[in-house]
Design an enzyme around this catalytic site. Sequence first.
Site, mmCIF file in Angstrom:
data_model
loop_
_atom_site.group_PDB
_atom_site.id
_atom_site.type_symbol
_atom_site.label_atom_id
_atom_site.label_comp_id
_atom_site.label_asym_id
_atom_site.label_seq_id
_atom_site.Cartn_x
_atom_site.Cartn_y
_atom_site.Cartn_z
ATOM 1 N N ASP A 179 3.120 106.415 -33.499
ATOM 2 C CA ASP A 179 2.490 105.942 -32.360
ATOM 3 C C ASP A 179 1.427 105.774 -31.788
ATOM 4 O OD1 ASP A 179 4.059 107.311 -31.224
ATOM 5 O OD2 ASP A 179 4.281 106.123 -29.891
ATOM 6 N N GLU A 266 8.804 120.829 -27.128
ATOM 7 C CA GLU A 266 7.589 121.820 -29.188
ATOM 8 C C GLU A 266 7.589 123.253 -28.808
ATOM 9 O OE1 GLU A 266 7.028 119.114 -27.077
ATOM 10 O OE2 GLU A 266 5.518 117.308 -27.389
HETATM 11 N N1 UDP Z 1 11.339 107.645 -33.304
HETATM 12 C C1 UDP Z 1 12.596 107.445 -33.960
HETATM 13 N N2 UDP Z 1 13.540 107.360 -33.136
HETATM 14 C C2 UDP Z 1 13.955 106.866 -31.905
HETATM 15 C C3 UDP Z 1 12.528 107.005 -31.090
HETATM 16 C C4 UDP Z 1 11.234 107.367 -31.975
HETATM 17 O O1 UDP Z 1 12.361 107.566 -35.049
HETATM 18 O O2 UDP Z 1 14.551 106.007 -32.014
HETATM 19 C C5 UDP Z 1 9.784 108.238 -33.123
HETATM 20 C C6 UDP Z 1 8.820 107.175 -33.190
HETATM 21 O O3 UDP Z 1 8.582 106.451 -34.531
HETATM 22 C C7 UDP Z 1 7.990 108.242 -32.994
HETATM 23 C C8 UDP Z 1 8.389 109.845 -32.620
HETATM 24 O O4 UDP Z 1 9.697 109.596 -32.766
HETATM 25 O O5 UDP Z 1 7.258 108.662 -34.173
HETATM 26 C C9 UDP Z 1 8.142 110.659 -30.856
HETATM 27 O O6 UDP Z 1 9.001 108.613 -30.473
HETATM 28 P P1 UDP Z 1 7.980 108.438 -29.287
HETATM 29 O O7 UDP Z 1 7.213 108.042 -29.915
HETATM 30 O O8 UDP Z 1 8.771 106.860 -28.646
HETATM 31 O O9 UDP Z 1 8.027 109.604 -28.504
HETATM 32 P P2 UDP Z 1 6.822 109.676 -27.443
HETATM 33 O O10 UDP Z 1 5.667 109.925 -27.421
HETATM 34 O O11 UDP Z 1 7.410 108.982 -25.648
HETATM 35 O O12 UDP Z 1 7.354 110.935 -26.923
HETATM 36 MN MN MN Z 2 4.862 108.425 -28.971
#
Ligand code: UDP
Ligand code: MN
Length: 311
Positions: A179, A266
Site C-alpha cells: 500500500d 523493524e
Molecule cells: N497485511 C497482511 N495481512 C493483514 C494486514 C496486512 O498481509 O492482515 C500486509 C499488507 O498488505 C501490507 C503489510 O502487511 O503489505 C503491512 O500492513 P499494513 O499496510 O496494514 O500496515 P501499516 O502500513 O499500517 O504498518
Molecule cells: Mn501500509
Amino acid sequence: MKKPRILVGATSIVFFIIIWKLYGIESVSGVEELKQELEYQENINRFPLSLERIVNPVTIYCVTPTYWRLVQKAELIQVLQTLTLASFKVNIKWIVIEDSEQKTSLVTNLLKRIDDAGDSRLSYVHLNAKTPPFQQLKAKDPRWKKHRGVEQRNAALKWIRENIKPHGSKKIIFFMDDDNTYDVRLFEEIAKVDKVGVWPVGLVGGLNLETPIVDPKTGEVLKFKSGWQSKRVFSLDMAAFGINIELILNKTITVFSYRSEVGYLENDFLSELIEKRQLEPLANNCTKVYVWHTRTMNPEALKKIELHDEE
Ligand code: UDP
Ligand code: MN
C-alpha cells in the site's frame, strides 16, 4: 545577343535569391526542430527516469505481504507497474506472499502478466502464509494493535534461506508493502546497498517524513528523526531500509517476531543484523524522499455490481 544574356543573368539572380531564401527558411526550422528534440530528450530523462536499459548485476528481492480487501487489486497493480519500470534499471524478483490458506486467482492472474511479458529482469515467487487467528486484527481494532505482515515476511525469509546460495551476485532484500507509494528512483538507490542501506520515508509516524540524521563530516548515521521518541536504536519504518541477502543467510534464525513490542518490529529485526554506525545513508545522503507510507482508505458501503472481470 545582349538582351538574352541580361535576361539569363537576371533570371539566375532571382533563382539564386529564391533558393537562398528557401534554404534559409529550412535551416531556421531545422534549428528549431533540433532544439525541440533536445528539450524533449532532456525531459524524458528527467521524468520519471531515462528508459534506457542498463545492465546491472544486482537483483532486488521485493517482499510484499498482501491480503484480501476491496483495494487489493488496485494496490498490487500499482506495485507491479512500479516494479516493471524499476526493472529497466535493476533486476527485480518480486516475492508476493498472500495472507491466506490458499493462493487466490486474483493474485495468480495478476502475476501471470509477468510470465506473459517474458522479460527475465522481472520475475516473481508466489507464496501464501496465513496469519494465525490470535494475531489477526479484529474489525474494530486500531491498526497499531497487532503486528501486520509478520507471518508473510517470515515465509519470504524462509524461501530465501532455502533457495539462495551464498557468495553469488549481489542480492538485496527490500520489504515492499503493497500500500505504499514508490518512486522508481528508489530502486537505483537500493541497488547501491552494501550491507544495510537506509533512507527517508514520507508521511509516516504523524510526520511529513521520518529520516536518518547523517553526520555531514563522517557520513555516519547518528540518530533518527521519527514520529515518536522511544528507546529504539533503529527508529525506522519497514520501507526505510534494504539489506544485503548475505546477512540474512549468515543469521539463519533472524525473523520478525510477534513478541516485539508495538512499534519495535523493524528495530528488533535490524538489531540482530547490524550496528547503527554501519548503516549506509542513501538517497543523496538521506536528503531525498523516494517512498511514502501512504494508506488507501478502504471504501465503505460499496454497492456491488456484477462485472465479468476474469483477471
Ligand atoms: N497485511 C497482511 N495481512 C493483514 C494486514 C496486512 O498481509 O492482515 C500486509 C499488507 O498488505 C501490507 C503489510 O502487511 O503489505 C503491512 O500492513 P499494513 O499496510 O496494514 O500496515 P501499516 O502500513 O499500517 O504498518
Ligand atoms: Mn501500509
